[in-house]
Design a protein around this motif. Structure first.
Motif, PDB file in Angstrom:
ATOM      1  N   ASP A   1       8.279  16.198  -1.474  1.00  0.00           N
ATOM      2  CA  ASP A   1       7.467  15.066  -1.937  1.00  0.00           C
ATOM      3  C   ASP A   1       6.045  15.510  -2.251  1.00  0.00           C
TER       4      ASP A   1
ATOM      5  N   THR B   1      12.592  12.004   5.002  1.00  0.00           N
ATOM      6  CA  THR B   1      11.201  12.431   4.911  1.00  0.00           C
ATOM      7  C   THR B   1      10.855  13.307   6.103  1.00  0.00           C
TER       8      THR B   1
ATOM      9  N   CYS C   1       7.019  10.273  -4.526  1.00  0.00           N
ATOM     10  CA  CYS C   1       8.013  11.109  -3.849  1.00  0.00           C
ATOM     11  C   CYS C   1       8.953  11.718  -4.875  1.00  0.00           C
TER      12      CYS C   1
ATOM     13  N   THR D   1      10.095   6.829   3.522  1.00  0.00           N
ATOM     14  CA  THR D   1      10.086   6.699   2.059  1.00  0.00           C
ATOM     15  C   THR D   1      10.925   5.526   1.590  1.00  0.00           C
ATOM     16  N   THR D   2      12.146   5.407   2.112  1.00  0.00           N
ATOM     17  CA  THR D   2      13.011   4.294   1.743  1.00  0.00           C
ATOM     18  C   THR D   2      13.459   3.536   2.978  1.00  0.00           C
TER      19      THR D   2
ATOM     20  N   GLN E   1      15.237  -0.028  -0.703  1.00  0.00           N
ATOM     21  CA  GLN E   1      13.909  -0.347  -1.217  1.00  0.00           C
ATOM     22  C   GLN E   1      12.938   0.744  -0.775  1.00  0.00           C
ATOM     23  N   TYR E   2      11.904   0.970  -1.593  1.00  0.00           N
ATOM     24  CA  TYR E   2      10.838   1.860  -1.150  1.00  0.00           C
ATOM     25  C   TYR E   2      10.071   1.188  -0.009  1.00  0.00           C
ATOM     26  N   THR E   3       9.846   1.932   1.055  1.00  0.00           N
ATOM     27  CA  THR E   3       9.084   1.389   2.182  1.00  0.00           C
ATOM     28  C   THR E   3       7.669   1.022   1.756  1.00  0.00           C
ATOM     29  N   ARG E   4       7.147   1.680   0.751  1.00  0.00           N
ATOM     30  CA  ARG E   4       5.792   1.377   0.262  1.00  0.00           C
ATOM     31  C   ARG E   4       5.683  -0.032  -0.321  1.00  0.00           C
ATOM     32  N   LYS E   5       6.831  -0.694  -0.540  1.00  0.00           N
ATOM     33  CA  LYS E   5       6.806  -2.066  -1.059  1.00  0.00           C
ATOM     34  C   LYS E   5       6.572  -3.106   0.038  1.00  0.00           C
TER      35      LYS E   5
ATOM     36  N   ASP F   1      10.838   9.754  -7.513  1.00  0.00           N
ATOM     37  CA  ASP F   1      10.128   9.224  -8.676  1.00  0.00           C
ATOM     38  C   ASP F   1      10.131  10.170  -9.867  1.00  0.00           C
TER      39      ASP F   1
END
Length: 452
Positions: free
Chosen positions: A235, A206, A250, A15-16, A39-43, A253
């Motif tokens: 999540d 996570t 998650c 997640t991060t 940072q969010y890993t999704r970035k 948010d």
């Protein structure tokens, strides 16, 4: 004051992703945080058409070597810049770790991500020697050489006096468990708690990581290990609320207007959610549990009890949790949903403890250490302190210490780096058993016997 030993922890999570700059006072053993980037890993950018995908997160964010390297390089550069420290003069060591294991077929496949993290550090200007332990105290910075015990003992694999399992490849995120255990021990130096062996440590990121150690001397043995889902459970509940991204959202948010644990809730939801969650000792023949590659056969051979948490089979019923989360949100709003999550996580922890006790892993003086966003946030620490109980019905806190730690894994990086360079503090020991003296002389005897 000082001297200080300064370490960067680079952690790629589901997640991060965190880059944390920590420093340790080598006289007191107390760890301090200097700077932190999250940072969010999704970035992380999607892989280009000509790039090979070598892994993905629990929610399906695809990762390629170059995309991870670029992401990590920028984070490390930003942390160093904001700290105003000089890489050559002030940074002594860098430790890399990851909890992203869902897409791998075996624990050994994690090395590809670790290499991408290393390349990211190199691109940020970290010299390769700052990612490797030294066997020669003369190669340490002059101001630190007097604080290393390499002339008397060598690094033999024990971190904070805990030996890794005799068999490797028990669980894909074994390194996380090692770092978390060391980190919670390190964090305890800023408290009144003697958090030395035996201990049980859990990281509710996570995915789940952690260890249980015995009270062997001078090195404790790893007798328990953890795998499976942790923060992925809340999540999924939050993704059903309609307030966050339905695929990548998650718990971080979702925000409530006030402290979540003050909400009035219907505890029947906790029962319904708990029926979907499996917490058990893993048996031979299982190669993945809660999306995490595991090897129960290796665990058995190493005399390690492997405990897992799952929702359905490898997260197959996380979508059911999303539906339940939507119903709770409709009934009680964000505050009610987050409160339910606190009770769900308490229940998961209670079930883990029950399995550990059933397998005789909890000793009379075992301490419990907890870290990770899905167990230290909102009202969970208070709920745990007031409700977590032993098999005889007595409260855990009445019989055993419990320690809640932020960034336990990053603190573990600071401790592990010191251990690899034999930079212990004998007058403020991390190793050994509760109440005992430093294990330095016992280590010397053990290592001399090995040489002969």
């Amino acid at each position: 004051m000082g001297p200080f030993y300064t370490v960067i922890s680079v952690e790629l999570g589901n997640t991060t992703t965190k880059c944390v700059l920590m420093t340790t006072n080598l006289k007191t053993g107390i760890i301090y945080q200097i700077e932190k980037e999250v940072q969010y890993t999704r970035k992380i950018r999607p892989p280009h058409d000509n790039e090979s995908v070598f892994g993905s997160t629990v929610v399906g964010v695809e990762l390629a070597h170059n995309s991870v390297t670029e992401f990590i390089s920028k984070m490390v550069s930003d942390v160093v810049r904001k700290s105003r420290l000089d890489i050559e003069k002030d940074i002594h060591f860098v430790v890399r770790s990851t909890g992203v294991t869902a897409s791998f077929g075996s624990p050994e496949e994690v090395h590809g991500i670790i290499k991408a993290l290393a390349d990211g550090c190199l691109n940020a200007g970290i010299p390769p020697q700052k990612m490797m332990a030294t066997l020669d105290p003369a190669k340490l910075p002059p101001g630190l050489q007097d604080y290393s015990w390499l002339k008397r003992v060598y690094f033999d694999g024990a971190i904070a006096s805990c030996l890794p399992p005799a068999e490797t490849g028990i669980v894909a995120n074994e390194m996380e468990g090692e770092l978390v255990t060391a980190g919670i021990k390190g964090a305890s130096k800023g408290t009144q708690v003697d958090f030395r062996n035996p201990v049980m440590t859990l990281d509710f990121g996570t995915t789940l990581a952690g260890r249980i150690t015995d009270d062997s001397y001078p090195y404790a043995k790893t007798i328990g290990s953890f795998a499976g889902l942790a923060g992925a459970i809340p999540d999924a509940l939050v993704r059903g609320s309609g307030q966050v991204d339905p695929q990548l959202g998650c718990t971080l948010d979702l925000h409530a207007s006030s402290q979540a644990f003050s909400a009035s809730i219907n505890l029947e939801w906790v029962e319904e959610i708990s029926r979907l969650i499996r917490v058990q000792r893993l048996s031979k023949g299982t190669n993945r549990f809660g999306t995490v590659p595991v090897n129960p056969q290796a665990a058995t051979e190493a005399n390690v009890v492997l405990i897992g948490v799952d929702v359905g089979r490898n997260g197959s019923r996380l979508s059911d949790l999303e539906g339940i989360g939507g119903a709770i949100f409709k009934e009680s709003g964000a505050k009610g949903l987050l409160t339910i999550i606190d009770y769900v996580q308490l229940r998961v922890l209670q079930r883990i403890l029950t399995v550990a006790q059933e397998n005789d892993l909890v000793l009379r003086n075992t301490s419990l250490g907890l870290t990770g966003r899905a167990i230290t946030s909102a009202g969970k620490p208070l709920l745990i302190a007031e409700n977590l109980h032993l098999a005889d019905g007595s409260l855990w806190v009445a019989e055993h210490p419990v320690l809640f730690v932020q960034d336990g894994l990053a603190m573990g990086a600071a401790v592990a780096a010191r251990c690899m360079n034999s930079m212990g503090t004998p007058h403020e020991p991390l190793g050994g058993r509760k109440g005992d003296r430093c294990i330095m002389s016992a280590r010397e005897k053990v290592q001399k016997k090995k040489k002969t």
